[in-house]
Design an enzyme around this catalytic site. Structure first.
Site, PDB file in Angstrom:
ATOM      1  N   SER A 143      35.200  43.329  40.658  1.00 51.80           N
ATOM      2  CA  SER A 143      35.399  43.818  39.290  1.00 51.80           C
ATOM      3  C   SER A 143      36.178  42.814  38.456  1.00 51.80           C
ATOM      4  O   SER A 143      37.034  42.079  38.976  1.00 51.80           O
ATOM      5  CB  SER A 143      36.168  45.146  39.331  1.00 51.80           C
ATOM      6  OG  SER A 143      36.663  45.496  38.052  1.00 51.80           O
ATOM      7  N   GLU A 182      38.477  43.534  36.710  1.00 49.45           N
ATOM      8  CA  GLU A 182      39.880  43.935  36.752  1.00 49.45           C
ATOM      9  C   GLU A 182      40.703  43.060  37.700  1.00 49.45           C
ATOM     10  O   GLU A 182      41.930  43.090  37.639  1.00 49.45           O
ATOM     11  CB  GLU A 182      39.991  45.403  37.168  1.00 49.45           C
ATOM     12  CG  GLU A 182      39.519  46.391  36.105  1.00 49.45           C
ATOM     13  CD  GLU A 182      40.442  46.467  34.901  1.00 49.45           C
ATOM     14  OE1 GLU A 182      41.640  46.150  35.039  1.00 49.45           O
ATOM     15  OE2 GLU A 182      39.959  46.852  33.822  1.00 49.45           O
ATOM     16  N   TYR A 195      44.040  49.559  40.768  1.00 48.21           N
ATOM     17  CA  TYR A 195      42.608  49.390  41.007  1.00 48.21           C
ATOM     18  C   TYR A 195      42.257  47.906  41.107  1.00 48.21           C
ATOM     19  O   TYR A 195      41.543  47.486  42.032  1.00 48.21           O
ATOM     20  CB  TYR A 195      41.811  50.042  39.869  1.00 48.21           C
ATOM     21  CG  TYR A 195      40.332  49.745  39.903  1.00 48.21           C
ATOM     22  CD1 TYR A 195      39.501  50.334  40.855  1.00 48.21           C
ATOM     23  CD2 TYR A 195      39.755  48.876  38.977  1.00 48.21           C
ATOM     24  CE1 TYR A 195      38.140  50.066  40.883  1.00 48.21           C
ATOM     25  CE2 TYR A 195      38.398  48.602  39.000  1.00 48.21           C
ATOM     26  CZ  TYR A 195      37.596  49.202  39.953  1.00 48.21           C
ATOM     27  OH  TYR A 195      36.248  48.925  39.983  1.00 48.21           O
TER      28      TYR A 195
END
Length: 332
Positions: free
Chosen positions: A124, A126, A148
């Site tokens: 991701s 992120e 996360y």
């Protein structure tokens, strides 16, 4: 010989689209589903007669080994995780168990039970958190800013390490935000398209948002899962950014969605500081040079096409429910 594929996270947005793609390509598709997930099969209800659902859990190594031994897949796609960023702050340990340690269990199960399988790990954007450069490439340093992102960074590097240590065919696709009509309404893109449709149909009267100047790299989930499949068709495993390569502001998104239904967004949008996220001095936007050059992949849907596709879907779905809606107008 028919190829077999195992998908974790089958009931999610990406899992359902990937299952459709693989079925179109003649695969036998197995979907790993937790017992507690059997009530959340709406996204794959149209596929029940075409796929085989198997029971397993990323928290249970034995169940993963049993499933891999039983199904003997040639390709394994791990799309399962606790993927809602705000929830990762309230449930950091659970996020780590599924999104991070769960990948370790899956990699070890592959190593022991099906070492010749090709593995895709859903990484991701992120992981970049607050990057020191923009756009980000496959070489950009990871600086996650939430549980996360931290969990995804762990999973990413474990995948790379298993590839290097055990010579597994293991890839990471660093996906940026990707949307579709199957996206949950808690995510801002779907929240905007759905509320625009609701206001157009008289089912809502306003839309509350945070920072309208926040920018994101958005692409269509169908384009993203096609990239995932392409990654496992190469001779050698590698990691790739999966993104649109461009950013649009929340304001752009709102304007596009409301214009499409012939409404002036400024008459309906209310800016609420409660929805603001921390400042982002460096924008998250993916450099897709590598995946374009090596896999000949690029998004097939433009930002405008994606917005209009989702508004159309929400209008159609809501019109089907209009007769069941009771009460006064609501705020979203």
């Amino acid at each position: 010989m028919t190829k077999k594929a195992l998908i974790t996270g089958l009931t999610g947005q990406d899992g359902s689209y990937l299952a459709e793609l693989l079925l179109e390509k003649g695969y036998q598709v197995f979907g790993l589903v937790r017992r507690s997930s059997t009530s959340n099969l709406e996204r794959i209800s149209h596929l029940f007669d075409k796929i085989k659902i198997v029971s397993g859990d990323l928290l249970d190594q034995c169940s993963l080994m049993d499933v891999i031994t039983e199904t003997q897949p040639s390709e394994i796609y791990n799309l399962a995780s606790q993927s809602y960023v705000p929830l990762s702050w309230t449930q950091p340990a659970l996020t780590a168990e599924y999104t991070a340690i769960g990948v370790s269990r899956l990699l070890e199960s592959i190593r022991r039970c099906r070492p010749d399988a090709k593995f895709y790990q859903a990484s991701s954007s992120e992981v970049f958190g607050q990057p020191d450069e923009s756009p980000q490439s496959e070489r950009t340093a990871f600086r996650p800013r939430n549980p996360y992102g931290v969990a995804k960074a762990y999973a990413h590097w474990m995948t790379v390490n298993y590839r290097q240590q055990y010579n597994l065919y293991a890839c990471c696709g660093i996906t940026y935000t990707h949307e579709s009509p199957r996206r949950g309404t808690e995510f801002v893109f779907r929240k905007i398209t759905r509320t625009a449709a609701m206001i157009k149909l008289g089912l809502a009267k306003e839309l509350k948002l945070g920072n309208l100047d926040a920018r994101r790299d958005w692409c269509y989930a169908k384009d993203a899962v096609h990239a995932m499949w392409m990654m496992l068709q190469q001779e050698q495993p590698d990691d790739f950014i999966i993104a649109s390569g461009e950013t649009h502001s929340v304001r752009d998104l709102v304007e596009c969605a409301f214009n499409y239904v012939d409404l002036n967004w400024q008459d309906y949008v209310v800016v609420d500081p409660a929805f603001y996220r921390p400042d982002e001095p460096v924008q998250l936007v993916g450099c897709i040079y590598k995946i374009k050059a090596e896999l000949s992949w690029k998004p097939q849907y433009s930002f405008k096409q994606l917005v209009e596709l989702m508004v159309d879907h929400d209008l159609q779905e809501l019109r089907g429910k209009e007769s069941h809606v009771e009460g006064a107008l609501v705020s979203t």
